[in-house]
Design a protein around this motif. Structure first.
Motif, PDB file in Angstrom:
ATOM      1  N   VAL B 152       0.853  -1.185   0.000  1.00 10.17           N
ATOM      2  CA  VAL B 152       0.000   0.000   0.000  1.00 10.17           C
ATOM      3  C   VAL B 152       0.892   1.238   0.000  1.00 10.17           C
ATOM      4  O   VAL B 152       1.842   1.311   0.771  1.00 10.17           O
ATOM      5  N   ILE B 153       0.626   2.210  -0.847  1.00 16.65           N
ATOM      6  CA  ILE B 153       1.347   3.481  -0.727  1.00 16.65           C
ATOM      7  C   ILE B 153       0.369   4.579  -0.371  1.00 16.65           C
ATOM      8  O   ILE B 153      -0.764   4.596  -0.839  1.00 16.65           O
ATOM      9  N   ASP B 154       0.818   5.454   0.497  1.00 17.93           N
ATOM     10  CA  ASP B 154      -0.095   6.437   1.076  1.00 17.93           C
ATOM     11  C   ASP B 154      -0.584   7.459   0.057  1.00 17.93           C
ATOM     12  O   ASP B 154      -1.772   7.665  -0.098  1.00 17.93           O
ATOM     13  N   ASP B 155       0.358   8.105  -0.619  1.00 15.90           N
ATOM     14  CA  ASP B 155      -0.046   9.170  -1.523  1.00 15.90           C
ATOM     15  C   ASP B 155       0.053   8.704  -2.956  1.00 15.90           C
ATOM     16  O   ASP B 155       1.056   8.138  -3.346  1.00 15.90           O
ATOM     17  N   PRO B 156      -0.968   8.948  -3.742  1.00 16.30           N
ATOM     18  CA  PRO B 156      -0.835   8.657  -5.159  1.00 16.30           C
ATOM     19  C   PRO B 156       0.223   9.574  -5.758  1.00 16.30           C
ATOM     20  O   PRO B 156       0.259  10.762  -5.423  1.00 16.30           O
ATOM     21  N   PRO B 157       1.115   9.033  -6.557  1.00 16.34           N
ATOM     22  CA  PRO B 157       2.223   9.824  -7.054  1.00 16.34           C
ATOM     23  C   PRO B 157       1.762  10.901  -8.025  1.00 16.34           C
ATOM     24  O   PRO B 157       0.735  10.753  -8.671  1.00 16.34           O
TER      25      PRO B 157
END
Lengths: 384, 158
Positions: B152-157
């Protein structure tokens, strides 16, 4: 100083699989069998060792994760500690994973009993290039911490010296700093004051006893005092109401929080995996699909080897017996014996011995191979 | 967001609570597995009944399936086929389990550890994922998705 007329008792205790029995054998010079799977020592074992002018009784306790028992082994450990507190506790930590063992170490330290901590398998950690800050551990735990390797004997003289000094001049271990929820702390203080009023307990720290009672409420065999039992019952309820979780879980959490901080400070590298090489072997032997067939294959090879080697040996033996029988029958003294006695001797005794001996090579080979397999830990892996 | 640890080698979660079984909770706590610990699945046993896991302090355990199933976890890494994966969401590929052939096949399509993907279609096969850097969409079967471990990554790039 401990009385000369009574043998000082040193108790070895740690979580399972830290090399306790290996150290026990090293210290006492005995050869209790060790195994490389947990749960080898279910009963406590006793041995003797000499340190300077003292003849010391060493007790090898079974492995336990906590003083609140969930297994039979832990019951043995708990009863031993609370009913017959030893003069010195020799606690063992696995250098490869200090965190896991510290839960018990901190619990033991709270008892106030004089204690020495041996950090075992230090050689393996050094081989992997990791560093463990022993002085930091020692400083925080407030006891002597000695790095050792029970397998090679490294650090043994230092450990013996530390034990000797503690027996000569027993020093109470001060309770380690662990932060508890306020209500739990209050409960411990209040119960400990009640315990102060009954004079039964001298050796164990009263805060420690109070904590044990709180964790293990239904076991009233520690303290037989009515006011104490009442207080424990009330406080247990109150603590669980306020914190909303079980006391044993809260206690474990607080202990391991302290352990985590201690590990962070004492290790100068990321926690290391147990063993890169055994990790690699595991990957093959414990493969999801190939693991079991591989195991069966190994067993097949083993049995083939036993019979392959065993049967020729068996033939040689039986030929030997036949030749022996022919030779004996030819003897004058035996030929003159009555027929029934001859038959008894040859068909009964001699042949019987022959049959039994002919099995010997196979059984011997079987044991040799099983020992190899057992030492390799494959059996242990099979449980998984 | 709480869910169960999905049982696939490589998936990882943070334990939120030890679950309702008092005996299991107590045991895990005594062994140092506590809320806040990171649990990672190392491998599954032949019949899937037992699971080898490690926690962040570097210790290895074998746990039963049902002991893991009652843990309340927050997923950190899971297979692409996991229930907690959401459409439109961005993820980073952590690892590819499975054999060399599979890894080569995936790499051929531009799927390798470290790249960031966006889920386009999830509910009916094939699963469609967008590769952020290469700006293309790849179709995957469910069996393939099972072997791709994502994080899971917090911020969409961007």
């Amino acid at each position: 100083m401990i009385h000369q007329d009574k043998e000082p008792i040193v108790a070895l205790s740690s979580i399972p699989n830290t090399g306790k029995t290996t150290l026990f054998n090293l210290l006492t010079g005995s050869s209790q069998s060790t195994g490389n799977w947990p749960g080898v020592s279910i009963e406590k074992k006793q041995g003797h060792m000499r340190l300077g002018e003292y003849q010391i009784q060493l007790i090898d306790l079974p492995g336990a994760y906590a003083l609140l028992p969930t297994t039979e082994e832990e019951q043995v450990v708990r009863n031993f500690f609370l009913e017959t507190p030893p003069d010195v506790v020799l606690n063992i930590l696995d250098a490869r994973n200090v965190y896991r063992g510290l839960g018990l170490t901190l619990q033991m330290a709270m008892s106030g009993l004089p204690m020495v901590v041996a950090v075992n398998m230090i050689d393996e950690v050094q081989k992997q290039g990791a560093e463990l800050d022993i002085p930091v551990l020692s400083e925080h735990l407030g006891v002597a911490v000695i790095p050792i390797s029970a397998r090679t004997g490294e650090g043994l003289p230092e450990l013996q010296r530390a034990l000797y000094q503690l027996i000569k001049k027993p020093a109470h271990t001060r309770s380690p700093h662990i932060s508890w929820p306020p209500v739990l702390e209050e409960a411990v203080k209040s119960i400990s004051r009640k315990i102060d009023q009954c004079s039964e307990f001298q050796k164990l720290d009263h805060n420690f006893l109070a904590m044990r009672l709180l964790e293990d409420g239904n076991n009233s065999n520690i303290v037989h005092d009515e006011p104490v039992a009442m207080a424990v019952k009330n406080w247990r309820q109150r603590v669980e109401n306020i914190t909303g979780s079980e006391i044993p879980v809260i206690c474990a959490k607080c202990r391991f929080n302290a352990a985590r901080g201690l590990v962070l400070e004492a290790t100068h590298q990321q926690p290391i995996p147990p063993d890169a090489r055994s990790e690699k072997i595991d990957r093959i032997l414990l493969h999801r699909w190939f693991g079991l067939p591989l195991f069966l294959l190994i067993m097949l090879v083993l049995f083939q080897a036993i019979y392959g080697l065993g049967v020729p040996l068996q033939e040689i033996l039986s030929q030997g017996f036949d030749a022996g029988e022919a030779w004996l029958r030819a003897q004058q003294s035996i030929a003159t014996l009555p027929i029934w006695l001859q038959s008894f001797l040859f068909d009964g005794v001699w042949q019987g011995m022959g049959v039994v001996t002919s099995f010997f090579p196979i059984i011997a080979l079987f044991f040799i191979f099983m020992t190899i397999i057992e030492d390799s830990g494959l059996w242990h892996a099979l449980h998984f | 967001m709480s869910s169960r640890l999905s049982l696939q080698a490589g998936s990882e979660c943070i334990i939120r609570s030890l679950g309702p079984d008092k005996k299991v909770a107590r045991r895990l706590a005594q062994m140092g597995v506590l809320p806040g610990s990171r649990l990672r699945v190392i491998r599954l046993a032949p019949f899937g009944e037992t699971v080898e896991v490690s926690i962040d302090q570097g210790q290895y355990f074998a746990l039963r399936n049902d002991e893991i199933n009652i843990l309340d976890c927050e997923m950190v890494a899971m297979p692409l086929s996991d229930k907690s994966v959401k459409i439109e969401q961005y993820y980073q590929i952590r690892s590819l389990s499975g054999g060399k052939t599979f890894q080569q096949k995936m790499e051929h399509q531009g799927i390798s550890p470290g790249i960031i993907i966006q889920i386009r279609e999830l509910n009916k096969p094939p699963i469609l994922i967008g590769l952020l850097q290469e700006k293309k969409i790849v179709a995957l079967g469910f069996g393939e998705a099972e072997k791709i471990i994502i994080e899971v990554i917090d911020d969409p790039p961007g």
